[in-house]
Design a protein around this motif. Structure first.
Motif, PDB file in Angstrom:
ATOM      1  N   MET A  42       0.849  -1.191   0.000  1.00  0.00           N
ATOM      2  CA  MET A  42       0.000   0.000   0.000  1.00  0.00           C
ATOM      3  C   MET A  42       0.881   1.235   0.000  1.00  0.00           C
ATOM      4  O   MET A  42       1.750   1.385   0.788  1.00  0.00           O
ATOM      5  N   ARG A  43       0.694   2.128  -0.974  1.00  0.00           N
ATOM      6  CA  ARG A  43       1.359   3.419  -0.893  1.00  0.00           C
ATOM      7  C   ARG A  43       0.467   4.517  -1.429  1.00  0.00           C
ATOM      8  O   ARG A  43       0.274   5.520  -0.761  1.00  0.00           O
TER       9      ARG A  43
ATOM     10  N   GLY B 121      -1.918   7.124  -1.978  1.00  0.00           N
ATOM     11  CA  GLY B 121      -2.902   7.732  -1.087  1.00  0.00           C
ATOM     12  C   GLY B 121      -2.596   7.587   0.387  1.00  0.00           C
ATOM     13  O   GLY B 121      -3.199   8.252   1.217  1.00  0.00           O
ATOM     14  N   ALA B 122      -1.665   6.690   0.730  1.00  0.00           N
ATOM     15  CA  ALA B 122      -1.344   6.472   2.138  1.00  0.00           C
ATOM     16  C   ALA B 122      -0.378   7.550   2.634  1.00  0.00           C
ATOM     17  O   ALA B 122       0.342   8.164   1.844  1.00  0.00           O
ATOM     18  N   THR B 123      -0.399   7.766   3.920  1.00  0.00           N
ATOM     19  CA  THR B 123       0.590   8.646   4.549  1.00  0.00           C
ATOM     20  C   THR B 123       1.658   7.761   5.170  1.00  0.00           C
ATOM     21  O   THR B 123       1.346   6.849   5.941  1.00  0.00           O
ATOM     22  N   ARG B 124       2.903   8.023   4.806  1.00  0.00           N
ATOM     23  CA  ARG B 124       3.989   7.127   5.210  1.00  0.00           C
ATOM     24  C   ARG B 124       4.846   7.743   6.317  1.00  0.00           C
ATOM     25  O   ARG B 124       5.401   8.831   6.161  1.00  0.00           O
TER      26      ARG B 124
ATOM     27  N   ASP C 175       2.500   2.655   6.784  1.00  0.00           N
ATOM     28  CA  ASP C 175       1.630   3.289   5.793  1.00  0.00           C
ATOM     29  C   ASP C 175       0.205   3.321   6.338  1.00  0.00           C
ATOM     30  O   ASP C 175      -0.419   2.267   6.540  1.00  0.00           O
TER      31      ASP C 175
ATOM     32  N   ASP D  67      -3.696   4.475   5.857  1.00  0.00           N
ATOM     33  CA  ASP D  67      -4.692   4.844   4.855  1.00  0.00           C
ATOM     34  C   ASP D  67      -6.072   4.637   5.479  1.00  0.00           C
ATOM     35  O   ASP D  67      -6.577   3.501   5.513  1.00  0.00           O
TER      36      ASP D  67
END
Ligand SMILES: [Fe+2]
Ligand SMILES: [Fe+2]
Length: 270
Positions: free
Chosen positions: A1-2, A4-7, A232, A234
């Motif tokens: 998952m990346r 749109g996710a905040t990492r 990550d 989301d």
């Protein structure tokens, strides 16, 4: 998952002054490669709260492209300088790392609350101070509801099996209050052992997911499990990717991720 996710990259227990020198550049490169929105550091930035150690830690953090936020650990206050330990324990940390011992950040739908758990009266243990927990509960209760609330705290609020030392004074009383107020995640360090989601399994849910950080760099004898983690976020979903140090050539590389989801206020391992 990346997408749109905040990492976040979660670093802990850097222990500059007793760091594994051969891991410093690989750690830097791995964090840069992860491309986080924010680097969070859960304490023990240095080994003995000495000026040169703080400067080295700060230099490492300032080389990173991403912004960073940190809280102190028990090693960030003087150990042998008793006057300094008792009278101005955080002077070096404040001067060289951050004047604010309990910094906060808002990052899209994440709210990150740092709280200082280092305590000059204990050389190893920590404390969840009543005033800090009261303030955090107030902020959680009064804040936005459609966010994920994260606490950055050096000492573990929940101790994993094999580490039941009762080292964090006040944690047992604080946890149910924090859960009721809407805290979702705790990022902690101190134990130098990675544990992705304490006590949260496929069969067992919890309102607060504690991600326990490994030491990234500590060169103390017997330290073998260096690493950091990529988180990550989301919405109600969280993927925790451990990045342990690997030998020959030395580098940090991703291991299989742990996937969690929050429904009706409870985290579950997927
Ligand atoms: Fe540590
Ligand atoms: Fe510690």
């Amino acid at each position: 998952m990346r997408a749109g996710a905040t990492r976040l990259v979660h670093l802990s227990d850097l222990h500059f002054g007793l760091e594994r020198a051969d891991l410093v550049q690989p750690l830097f490169e791995a964090v840069e490669a992860a491309g986080p929105d924010l680097v969070v550091v859960s304490g023990d930035l240095v080994q003995r709260a000495r000026k040169a150690q703080f400067i080295a830690a700060r230099r490492f953090l300032d080389r990173l492209t991403a912004p960073w936020v940190a809280v102190p650990g028990n090693h960030d206050i003087p150990l042998f300088n008793l006057a300094g330990r008792l009278l101005w324990p955080f002077a070096g940390y404040r001067r060289h790392i951050c004047a604010d011992l309990s910094p906060g950040r808002r990052l899209r739908d994440l709210r990150i609350f740092g709280i200082n758990s280092a305590w000059p009266l204990s050389w190893r243990g920590g404390i969840a101070r009543r005033a800090d927990i009261d303030r955090l509960c107030r902020e959680l209760t009064e804040g936005a509801k459609d966010v994920t609330n994260i606490l950055l705290f050096h000492h573990p609020m929940q101790e994993p099996p094999g580490f039941e030392r009762g080292e964090t004074i006040g944690a047992e009383a604080a946890l149910p209050r924090l859960a009721a107020a809407g805290l979702h995640v705790i990022l902690s360090g101190h134990l130098h052992r990675f544990d992705p989601g304490l006590f949260v399994t496929r069969d067992r849910t919890r309102p607060i997911l504690q991600v326990q950080g490994a030491t990234a760099l500590c060169g103390r004898a017997g330290e073998t499990a260096h690493g950091f983690a990529i988180l990550d976020f989301d919405g109600p979903h969280l993927v925790v990717t451990p990045c342990p140090a690997l030998d020959g050539p030395v580098r940090f590389g991703p291991a299989p991720p742990f996937r969690y989801s929050r429904a009706e206020g409870e985290w579950r391992l997927l």
